[in-house]
Motif scaffolding. Structure first.
Motif, short mmCIF file in Angstrom:
data_model
loop_
_atom_site.label_atom_id
_atom_site.label_comp_id
_atom_site.label_asym_id
_atom_site.label_seq_id
_atom_site.Cartn_x
_atom_site.Cartn_y
_atom_site.Cartn_z
N ASP A 76 -27.88 8.85 -5.84
CA ASP A 76 -27.86 8.38 -6.94
C ASP A 76 -26.74 7.83 -8.19
N LEU A 94 -24.73 5.35 -6.44
CA LEU A 94 -25.09 3.83 -6.27
C LEU A 94 -25.08 3.27 -7.69
N ASP A 95 -25.23 4.05 -8.95
CA ASP A 95 -24.90 3.53 -10.21
C ASP A 95 -23.37 3.42 -10.50
N ALA A 96 -22.57 4.24 -9.86
CA ALA A 96 -20.98 4.12 -10.17
C ALA A 96 -20.49 2.77 -9.35
N ARG A 150 -20.01 -0.34 -9.03
CA ARG A 150 -20.30 -1.61 -9.79
C ARG A 150 -18.87 -2.32 -9.56
N VAL A 188 -16.11 5.89 -7.33
CA VAL A 188 -17.70 6.23 -6.88
C VAL A 188 -17.56 7.61 -6.14
N PRO A 224 -25.55 -2.03 -10.79
CA PRO A 224 -25.34 -0.97 -9.71
C PRO A 224 -25.51 -1.63 -8.42
#
Length: 438
Positions: A327, A330-332, A334, A342, A421
């Motif tokens: 998770d 996925l958010d990092a 970008r 990441v 994301p």
């Protein structure tokens, strides 16, 4: 993740992720129907009309894009060829880049089939004379074909073709997987050129997937989920890792796809790429299946981990950390951020959860680029400085590996979005250890 030691997984990488090699003949759907597969495999069907091949116009656009990159790259201010950043031509031997730009799948051998893309004008293919007819059957767009006889030098013919286009000096970019022997012969045949890596052009082209490429990758991920779901539903005590891997291969064959998997059981899963020692499935064992398939050459790479029976509290807690790490990654992931950040975000979750420091229990990088190759540029690894851009695709595969006890890995594929994301290419993350598929 693409491991080395196990034959079945190497076979997957060869025929699924790297589709240039002449593919072995798969059983037909009718043949696989005659194989006694468990009932969970009964719903598997070929993708059929859902698969739309890359078009000749797309291959043409890829060549034009590479030529624009060659033309737009500024020369060094001093004019020194050793400092220049532009290219006069690119050179390719058989491999996934040859397919990417031309649609030609060709096996690598000692007889060179070479592609030259000049900065302007028509590409050139140098091919053994006795293979000319077969190669012309594979042409998807206008390309000049020059043949060479068995007693001739194909690289001299490539150099002559460049000279005919008034390209006699300058800089030639060599695609990264080109064998040294082909590069060395080209350098001897055309000593007036400077030679350099073609990576600034080829990676810039291949790292950004089009909507069509993403569609094919999503189909590959979806098919992998279907086969893995049937496989997990068919596990029985006493099965070996090879028994389970054969189920995966048969499942893909039933869908008319090339694919396979690495299967790790129990304590052997603490080695991310497994062991040569035979294993049998027992109550309480971790079951890790890592693999995928290719759709029109575009690969999936998925890992699902479950437990045959009831997981211990330690295994359950480790699994939750791995999922939270996914998770965070996925958010990092970008647009505009550095690729190494990441890995940093994912690793921090596992280390802060007590499985550290550094690589002690999370023993590999977070992920790799994926597309026509199962592993390709860029990579998500500590310290990497690639600026993430929309359309870049990666595996997201943190893990925790405790020697002598168990190993866990969750792996999904994702694409960098224009905003926010990254987005999953797989249908969804692990639901739980007990239910690896939502």
């Amino acid at each position: 993740m693409l491991p080395v030691p196990q034959v079945s997984r190497r076979h997957f990488f060869h025929v699924a992720a790297s589709t240039i090699a002449l593919a072995p003949r798969l059983p037909s759907v009718e043949q696989t129907d005659r194989v006694a597969l468990p009932s969970a495999f009964s719903s598997l069907k070929p993708l059929g009309g859902r698969v739309h091949p890359i078009t000749p116009d797309e291959f043409r656009q890829r060549i034009e894009h590479a030529q624009r990159l060659m033309a737009d790259a500024p020369p060094a201010a001093s004019g020194s060829p050793s400092q220049a950043t532009n290219y006069d031509a690119l050179f390719f031997a058989p491999g996934t880049s040859l397919y990417y730009f031309t649609g030609i799948r060709w096996g690598l051998s000692e007889r060179l089939v070479g592609l030259v893309i000049p900065r302007a004008g028509q590409p050139i293919l140098v091919v053994p004379a006795f293979e000319e007819g077969r190669l012309r059957e594979k042409l998807h767009l206008p390309i000049e074909v020059r043949i060479w006889q068995e007693d001739q030098s194909p690289t001299k013919i490539a150099a002559a073709a460049l000279a005919d286009q008034n390209i006699r000096t300058g800089r030639i970019g060599i695609e990264e997987t080109t064998g040294f022997t082909f590069f060395d012969h080209l350098r001897d045949a055309a000593p007036g050129f400077e030679y350099a890596s073609a990576d600034p052009v080829t990676i810039a082209c291949r790292a950004h997937k089009s909507a069509h490429e993403l569609e094919l990758m999503r189909l590959a991920c979806e098919a992998t989920f279907d086969v893995f779901r049937a496989t997990f539903a068919s596990l029985k005590e006493g099965m070996s890792q090879d028994d389970i891997a054969h189920l995966v291969e048969a499942g893909f064959a039933k869908m008319n796809l090339h694919g396979g998997a690495l299967v790790l059981l129990g304590a052997s899963a603490a080695l991310p790429h497994g062991t040569l020692q035979p294993q049998k499935l027992r109550e309480g064992d971790v079951v890790l299946i890592d693999g995928g398939c290719g759709v029109e050459g575009y690969a999936s790479d998925v890992t699902r981990t479950s437990v045959y029976g009831k997981p211990t509290e330690k295994i359950a807690r480790a699994f939750e950390l791995v999922r939270k790490s996914q998770d965070a990654a996925l958010d990092a992931a970008r647009a505009g951020r550095l690729s190494g950040t990441v890995d940093d975000a994912a690793r921090a979750v596992i280390v802060n959860g007590g499985y550290g420091p550094d690589y002690k229990f999370f023993t590999h990088r977070l992920g790799h680029g994926i597309g026509l190759d199962g592993h390709e540029h860029p990579y998500l690894v500590r310290g990497s400085k690639t600026i993430l851009e929309p359309g870049m695709t990666f595996s997201n595969e943190p893990g925790i590996y405790i020697p002598g006890e168990f190993g866990l890995r969750c792996e999904d594929d994702m694409v960098i979005a224009a905003d926010g994301p990254a987005q999953l290419l797989t249908p969804g993350f692990d639901a739980s250890l007990e239910k690896p598929f939502a």
